[in-house]
Design a protein around this motif. Sequence first.
Motif, PDB file in Angstrom:
ATOM      1  N   ASP A   1      65.694  89.692  63.518  1.00  0.00           N
ATOM      2  CA  ASP A   1      66.071  89.830  64.933  1.00  0.00           C
ATOM      3  C   ASP A   1      65.350  91.006  65.580  1.00  0.00           C
ATOM      4  OD1 ASP A   1      67.702  87.612  64.934  1.00  0.00           O
ATOM      5  OD2 ASP A   1      69.552  88.751  64.585  1.00  0.00           O
ATOM      6  N   ASP A   2      65.202  92.107  64.846  1.00  0.00           N
ATOM      7  CA  ASP A   2      64.451  93.261  65.375  1.00  0.00           C
ATOM      8  C   ASP A   2      62.995  92.874  65.638  1.00  0.00           C
ATOM      9  OD1 ASP A   2      66.748  94.781  65.072  1.00  0.00           O
ATOM     10  OD2 ASP A   2      66.031  95.852  63.290  1.00  0.00           O
ATOM     11  N   LEU A   3      62.397  92.178  64.704  1.00  0.00           N
ATOM     12  CA  LEU A   3      60.996  91.763  64.868  1.00  0.00           C
ATOM     13  C   LEU A   3      60.833  90.810  66.051  1.00  0.00           C
ATOM     14  CD1 LEU A   3      60.033  91.220  61.130  1.00  0.00           C
ATOM     15  CD2 LEU A   3      59.272  93.071  62.629  1.00  0.00           C
ATOM     16  N   LEU A   4      61.770  89.863  66.181  1.00  0.00           N
ATOM     17  CA  LEU A   4      61.717  88.932  67.307  1.00  0.00           C
ATOM     18  C   LEU A   4      61.893  89.660  68.635  1.00  0.00           C
ATOM     19  CD1 LEU A   4      63.742  85.956  65.787  1.00  0.00           C
ATOM     20  CD2 LEU A   4      61.266  86.049  66.241  1.00  0.00           C
ATOM     21  N   ALA A   5      62.787  90.647  68.672  1.00  0.00           N
ATOM     22  CA  ALA A   5      62.986  91.430  69.892  1.00  0.00           C
ATOM     23  C   ALA A   5      61.712  92.195  70.255  1.00  0.00           C
ATOM     24  CB  ALA A   5      64.158  92.401  69.719  1.00  0.00           C
ATOM     25  N   ARG A   6      61.108  92.835  69.279  1.00  0.00           N
ATOM     26  CA  ARG A   6      59.879  93.596  69.523  1.00  0.00           C
ATOM     27  C   ARG A   6      58.763  92.693  70.046  1.00  0.00           C
ATOM     28  NH1 ARG A   6      59.627  98.689  67.002  1.00  0.00           N
ATOM     29  NH2 ARG A   6      61.571  99.209  65.961  1.00  0.00           N
TER      30      ARG A   6
ATOM     31  N   ALA B   1      57.287  89.215  89.087  1.00  0.00           N
ATOM     32  CA  ALA B   1      58.691  89.534  89.388  1.00  0.00           C
ATOM     33  C   ALA B   1      59.614  89.067  88.264  1.00  0.00           C
ATOM     34  CB  ALA B   1      59.105  88.915  90.718  1.00  0.00           C
ATOM     35  N   ALA B   2      59.263  87.970  87.598  1.00  0.00           N
ATOM     36  CA  ALA B   2      60.096  87.434  86.519  1.00  0.00           C
ATOM     37  C   ALA B   2      60.136  88.345  85.294  1.00  0.00           C
ATOM     38  CB  ALA B   2      59.606  86.046  86.122  1.00  0.00           C
ATOM     39  N   CYS B   3      59.283  89.347  85.243  1.00  0.00           N
ATOM     40  CA  CYS B   3      59.303  90.306  84.126  1.00  0.00           C
ATOM     41  C   CYS B   3      60.469  91.286  84.243  1.00  0.00           C
ATOM     42  CB  CYS B   3      57.988  91.090  84.087  1.00  0.00           C
ATOM     43  SG  CYS B   3      56.570  90.073  83.660  1.00  0.00           S
ATOM     44  N   PHE B   4      61.134  91.305  85.397  1.00  0.00           N
ATOM     45  CA  PHE B   4      62.215  92.248  85.662  1.00  0.00           C
ATOM     46  C   PHE B   4      63.572  91.553  85.649  1.00  0.00           C
ATOM     47  CE2 PHE B   4      58.473  94.161  87.395  1.00  0.00           C
ATOM     48  CZ  PHE B   4      58.624  95.516  87.149  1.00  0.00           C
ATOM     49  N   THR B   5      64.602  92.300  85.292  1.00  0.00           N
ATOM     50  CA  THR B   5      65.963  91.805  85.444  1.00  0.00           C
ATOM     51  C   THR B   5      66.237  91.639  86.939  1.00  0.00           C
ATOM     52  OG1 THR B   5      66.880  94.041  85.514  1.00  0.00           O
ATOM     53  CG2 THR B   5      66.774  92.968  83.332  1.00  0.00           C
TER      54      THR B   5
ATOM     55  N   PRO C   1      71.793  95.887  70.460  1.00  0.00           N
ATOM     56  CA  PRO C   1      71.409  94.484  70.275  1.00  0.00           C
ATOM     57  C   PRO C   1      70.738  93.885  71.511  1.00  0.00           C
ATOM     58  CG  PRO C   1      73.795  94.700  70.418  1.00  0.00           C
ATOM     59  CD  PRO C   1      73.238  96.092  70.368  1.00  0.00           C
ATOM     60  N   ASN C   2      70.960  94.494  72.680  1.00  0.00           N
ATOM     61  CA  ASN C   2      70.416  93.948  73.936  1.00  0.00           C
ATOM     62  C   ASN C   2      69.667  94.981  74.762  1.00  0.00           C
ATOM     63  OD1 ASN C   2      71.553  91.318  73.542  1.00  0.00           O
ATOM     64  ND2 ASN C   2      73.534  92.231  74.019  1.00  0.00           N
ATOM     65  N   THR C   3      69.313  96.129  74.178  1.00  0.00           N
ATOM     66  CA  THR C   3      68.644  97.186  74.933  1.00  0.00           C
ATOM     67  C   THR C   3      67.540  97.823  74.099  1.00  0.00           C
ATOM     68  OG1 THR C   3      70.271  98.833  74.210  1.00  0.00           O
ATOM     69  CG2 THR C   3      70.683  97.750  76.347  1.00  0.00           C
ATOM     70  N   ALA C   4      66.535  98.333  74.811  1.00  0.00           N
ATOM     71  CA  ALA C   4      65.426  99.016  74.144  1.00  0.00           C
ATOM     72  C   ALA C   4      64.807 100.026  75.100  1.00  0.00           C
ATOM     73  CB  ALA C   4      64.373  98.016  73.696  1.00  0.00           C
ATOM     74  N   LYS C   5      64.268 101.082  74.527  1.00  0.00           N
ATOM     75  CA  LYS C   5      63.458 102.072  75.240  1.00  0.00           C
ATOM     76  C   LYS C   5      62.026 101.857  74.773  1.00  0.00           C
ATOM     77  CE  LYS C   5      66.826 104.751  77.010  1.00  0.00           C
ATOM     78  NZ  LYS C   5      67.019 104.939  78.422  1.00  0.00           N
ATOM     79  N   VAL C   6      61.096 101.787  75.725  1.00  0.00           N
ATOM     80  CA  VAL C   6      59.709 101.475  75.388  1.00  0.00           C
ATOM     81  C   VAL C   6      58.782 102.421  76.149  1.00  0.00           C
ATOM     82  CG1 VAL C   6      57.936  99.667  75.369  1.00  0.00           C
ATOM     83  CG2 VAL C   6      60.347  99.043  75.084  1.00  0.00           C
TER      84      VAL C   6
ATOM     85  N   ILE D   1      57.102 103.950  81.155  1.00  0.00           N
ATOM     86  CA  ILE D   1      58.306 104.394  80.461  1.00  0.00           C
ATOM     87  C   ILE D   1      59.406 103.418  80.887  1.00  0.00           C
ATOM     88  CG2 ILE D   1      59.915 106.292  80.079  1.00  0.00           C
ATOM     89  CD1 ILE D   1      57.521 108.088  81.212  1.00  0.00           C
ATOM     90  N   ASP D   2      59.817 102.567  79.950  1.00  0.00           N
ATOM     91  CA  ASP D   2      60.652 101.422  80.296  1.00  0.00           C
ATOM     92  C   ASP D   2      62.001 101.422  79.594  1.00  0.00           C
ATOM     93  OD1 ASP D   2      58.576 100.233  81.810  1.00  0.00           O
ATOM     94  OD2 ASP D   2      57.731  99.306  80.015  1.00  0.00           O
ATOM     95  N   ASP D   3      62.974 100.866  80.302  1.00  0.00           N
ATOM     96  CA  ASP D   3      64.234 100.437  79.715  1.00  0.00           C
ATOM     97  C   ASP D   3      64.213  98.915  79.766  1.00  0.00           C
ATOM     98  OD1 ASP D   3      64.956 103.102  79.602  1.00  0.00           O
ATOM     99  OD2 ASP D   3      66.322 102.996  81.298  1.00  0.00           O
ATOM    100  N   PHE D   4      64.329  98.273  78.622  1.00  0.00           N
ATOM    101  CA  PHE D   4      64.372  96.815  78.542  1.00  0.00           C
ATOM    102  C   PHE D   4      65.799  96.367  78.276  1.00  0.00           C
ATOM    103  CE2 PHE D   4      59.856  96.796  78.379  1.00  0.00           C
ATOM    104  CZ  PHE D   4      59.438  95.484  78.558  1.00  0.00           C
ATOM    105  N   ARG D   5      66.104  95.156  78.747  1.00  0.00           N
ATOM    106  CA  ARG D   5      67.419  94.564  78.500  1.00  0.00           C
ATOM    107  C   ARG D   5      67.214  93.081  78.179  1.00  0.00           C
ATOM    108  NH1 ARG D   5      70.568  96.207  83.050  1.00  0.00           N
ATOM    109  NH2 ARG D   5      69.786  94.440  84.192  1.00  0.00           N
ATOM    110  N   LYS D   6      67.952  92.609  77.195  1.00  0.00           N
ATOM    111  CA  LYS D   6      67.892  91.197  76.838  1.00  0.00           C
ATOM    112  C   LYS D   6      68.757  90.408  77.809  1.00  0.00           C
ATOM    113  CE  LYS D   6      68.208  88.017  73.004  1.00  0.00           C
ATOM    114  NZ  LYS D   6      68.699  87.774  71.649  1.00  0.00           N
ATOM    115  N   VAL D   7      68.153  89.381  78.395  1.00  0.00           N
ATOM    116  CA  VAL D   7      68.847  88.493  79.329  1.00  0.00           C
ATOM    117  C   VAL D   7      68.618  87.072  78.824  1.00  0.00           C
ATOM    118  CG1 VAL D   7      69.016  87.706  81.721  1.00  0.00           C
ATOM    119  CG2 VAL D   7      68.443  90.106  81.243  1.00  0.00           C
ATOM    120  N   GLY D   8      69.649  86.452  78.295  1.00  0.00           N
ATOM    121  CA  GLY D   8      69.476  85.153  77.650  1.00  0.00           C
ATOM    122  C   GLY D   8      68.588  85.348  76.433  1.00  0.00           C
TER     123      GLY D   8
END
Length: 158
Positions: free
Chosen positions: A4-9, A32-36, A97-102, A121-128
């Motif tokens: 799951d970590d590898l798939l998220a990365r 635009a679709a790259c953003f929440t 499980p649904n967040t990352a700092k990049v 400098i990004d904050d990522f969030r899993k959406v679906g």
Amino acid sequence: MTIDDLLAREAIRDTLAKYNVSGDRLKVDDYAACFTEDGVIQSERAPGDFIFRYEGREAIRAWQNRWLSREPGQDTVHKASFVRHHLGTCKIDLTGPNTAKVRTYWAAWTDIGPDHCGVYIDDFRKVGDDWLIALRRVRKDWVSPQGLFESAISNTDG
């Protein structure tokens, strides 16, 4: 590291690539679709002509649409005939499980070669099933004295 970590990365890397390819090609909807839906893009530590902040996917889409809305005879957004953003070192820290700092280094090339560079400098969030940018801080570290892209932000700021 789990599967799951590898798939998220890998999903995060895919979003990073999609952002740059769609931005360079002026594919506004893909960009635009790259953003929440509530995503933010803003400059960080920027001089006056590079300060920007757009909140929400629709505001980001509208900002990008201004890159396309030049009338014949109007000044172009930038002086380059092409721009290609290249990604370098990318550090992905899964913070939940649904967040990352990049943190990703980038360099933009235009007709002159290296034009400008910096870091995302990004904050990522899993959406679906997708990993999207919730907050992007764009830091520009260097600009060529002959840079062709320097006025681009101020020429699209509305």
